[in-house]
Design a protein around this motif. Structure first.
Motif, short mmCIF file in Angstrom:
data_model
loop_
_atom_site.label_atom_id
_atom_site.label_comp_id
_atom_site.label_asym_id
_atom_site.label_seq_id
_atom_site.Cartn_x
_atom_site.Cartn_y
_atom_site.Cartn_z
N VAL A 1 0.85 -1.18 0.00
CA VAL A 1 0.00 0.00 0.00
C VAL A 1 0.89 1.24 0.00
O VAL A 1 1.77 1.38 0.85
CB VAL A 1 -0.94 0.03 1.22
N THR A 2 0.67 2.14 -0.96
CA THR A 2 1.43 3.38 -1.04
C THR A 2 0.57 4.54 -0.55
O THR A 2 -0.55 4.75 -1.04
CB THR A 2 1.89 3.67 -2.49
N LEU A 3 1.08 5.27 0.42
CA LEU A 3 0.41 6.47 0.91
C LEU A 3 0.90 7.67 0.09
O LEU A 3 2.10 7.93 0.03
CB LEU A 3 0.71 6.70 2.40
N ILE A 4 -0.01 8.37 -0.56
CA ILE A 4 0.34 9.55 -1.36
C ILE A 4 0.08 10.78 -0.51
O ILE A 4 -1.07 11.05 -0.12
CB ILE A 4 -0.47 9.61 -2.66
N VAL A 5 1.14 11.55 -0.24
CA VAL A 5 1.03 12.69 0.68
C VAL A 5 1.50 13.96 -0.03
O VAL A 5 2.70 14.25 -0.07
CB VAL A 5 1.87 12.45 1.95
N HIS B 1 2.95 7.93 -10.10
CA HIS B 1 4.24 7.40 -9.68
C HIS B 1 4.11 6.38 -8.54
O HIS B 1 5.11 5.75 -8.19
CB HIS B 1 5.17 8.53 -9.24
N ALA B 2 2.94 6.22 -7.95
CA ALA B 2 2.78 5.25 -6.87
C ALA B 2 2.89 3.84 -7.41
O ALA B 2 2.35 3.52 -8.47
CB ALA B 2 1.42 5.46 -6.19
N ALA B 3 3.58 2.97 -6.68
CA ALA B 3 3.83 1.61 -7.15
C ALA B 3 3.10 0.55 -6.35
O ALA B 3 3.28 -0.63 -6.61
CB ALA B 3 5.34 1.33 -7.11
N GLY B 4 2.27 0.94 -5.39
CA GLY B 4 1.61 -0.04 -4.54
C GLY B 4 0.48 -0.78 -5.21
O GLY B 4 -0.03 -0.36 -6.26
N ASP B 5 0.08 -1.90 -4.60
CA ASP B 5 -1.10 -2.63 -5.05
C ASP B 5 -2.37 -1.85 -4.74
O ASP B 5 -3.43 -2.12 -5.31
CB ASP B 5 -1.17 -4.00 -4.38
N ALA B 6 -2.27 -0.93 -3.82
CA ALA B 6 -3.35 0.01 -3.51
C ALA B 6 -2.71 1.33 -3.09
O ALA B 6 -1.54 1.36 -2.68
CB ALA B 6 -4.26 -0.51 -2.40
#
Length: 334
Positions: free
Chosen positions: A23-27, A104-109
């Motif tokens: 999981v990628t947190l976008i901040v 640019h986020a690489a997470g599954d979510a």
């Protein structure tokens, strides 16, 4: 012969065990030097508690900050694993910064959230559990808005009512950018190329299975908000004019109604002149008609201008943002 002993190949089991989902947190951040340390301190126990469920990394999107935000994030990235930083070349606005994060986020979510802690990190755990149970989108609905002023709270409620009354695809009330979106949803959003964006409307437009969690929205933990009422009004106009053509359609109906009223009034004057003759025209009624129709015409032209301006923005095909540098955490590359 003794009992048969069954030996388990523990190394093989560990090698074939399914990897934790990511999981990628976008901040997005803009001049948030006072909030970085507080945000990461509050987030660390949440990441630790979520470790049996999913692996969490953080992608900060620096939207042209002029203070020490970039230096503080880079310093934290050296001490903590899983922190990446995407620097934009200037301030493009939160919607563009969030879009850059999605690209640019690489997470599954992914989970967009604010650094000011008005989006409580503890809610992330609830989102992840709903996601692992099969939800593609998990919205975080604000149960209470203690951190907002009376005017901001009332204006936000009015915006949701107005938008949902006109838009083809309504947006859930009291749900901001703070939500979990599966990789499949993110891929669909990446295909949308609007330059005049309201991401909340786009998140709802793509559809998918959606669930919801409730939370109380507190006041900012530190720093000052970058959202003035003027910026909020501009965002509301972008949301409405980029999501629906109802304002244009309304003026089609208004024009038809005014044409009908004008025809009836003209026939009435014609009949009155034939029956009673010509009288002295009234100055007051003439001025009132000119002012009313002139004001309506200017208002209608203003709405048309809003759409024409957005058409001009779209046809230029300029990029929504420009990346100055990208610092990727080692764990994020894995």
């Amino acid at each position: 012969m003794g009992p048969k002993v069954i030996q388990f190949d523990t190394e093989r089991r560990e090698a074939t065990a399914p990897a934790l989902r990511r999981v990628t947190l976008i901040v997005p951040v803009y001049n948030e030097e006072a909030s970085i340390a507080l945000f990461l301190a509050r987030l660390s126990p949440v990441i630790e508690e979520a470790s049996p469920l999913a692996r969490i990394d953080i992608l900060f999107v620096n939207d042209g900050s002029r203070d020490r935000t970039e230096r503080l994030i880079l310093a934290e990235a050296e001490r903590r694993p899983g922190i990446s930083l995407l620097n934009l070349s200037r301030n493009f606005g939160k919607e563009a910064a969030l879009t850059a994060g999605l690209h640019h986020a690489a997470g599954d979510a992914v989970i967009p959230l604010d650094v000011d802690l008005q989006d409580p990190p503890e809610v992330i755990l609830l989102m992840i559990r709903r996601w692992l149970d099969g939800a593609k989108i998990v919205n975080a609905r604000r149960n209470r808005r203690d951190g907002d002023s009376w005017l901001k709270s009332r204006s936000a409620g009015a915006f949701y009512r107005l938008f949902n009354a006109m838009a083809e695809r309504p947006i859930p009330r009291d749900v901001g950018d703070f939500r979990l979106m599966d990789r499949e949803v993110v891929q669909a959003i990446r295909q949308l190329g609007e330059r005049s964006r309201c991401n909340k409307a786009l998140f709802s437009w793509v559809g998918f299975e959606t669930e919801e969690v409730l939370y109380d929205r507190p006041a900012r933990a530190a720093g000052e908000t970058q959202w003035s009422y003027w910026k909020l009004a501009k965002l509301a106009l972008d949301a409405i004019f980029s999501s629906t053509t109802v304002p244009l359609r309304i003026w089609t109906y208004v024009g038809m109604l005014m044409a009908l009223v004008s025809l009836v009034y003209s026939l009435a004057l014609f009949v009155r002149t034939l029956v009673f003759g010509i009288d002295v025209p009234g100055y007051a009624s003439t001025v009132i008609l000119i002012l009313v129709f002139g004001g309506m015409n200017m208002f209608a032209l203003g709405i048309i201008g809003e759409y024409v301006g957005r058409i001009y923005t779209e046809v230029r095909q300029r990029p929504l943002y420009v990346v100055r540098s990208h610092h990727i955490a080692e764990s994020a590359e894995a």
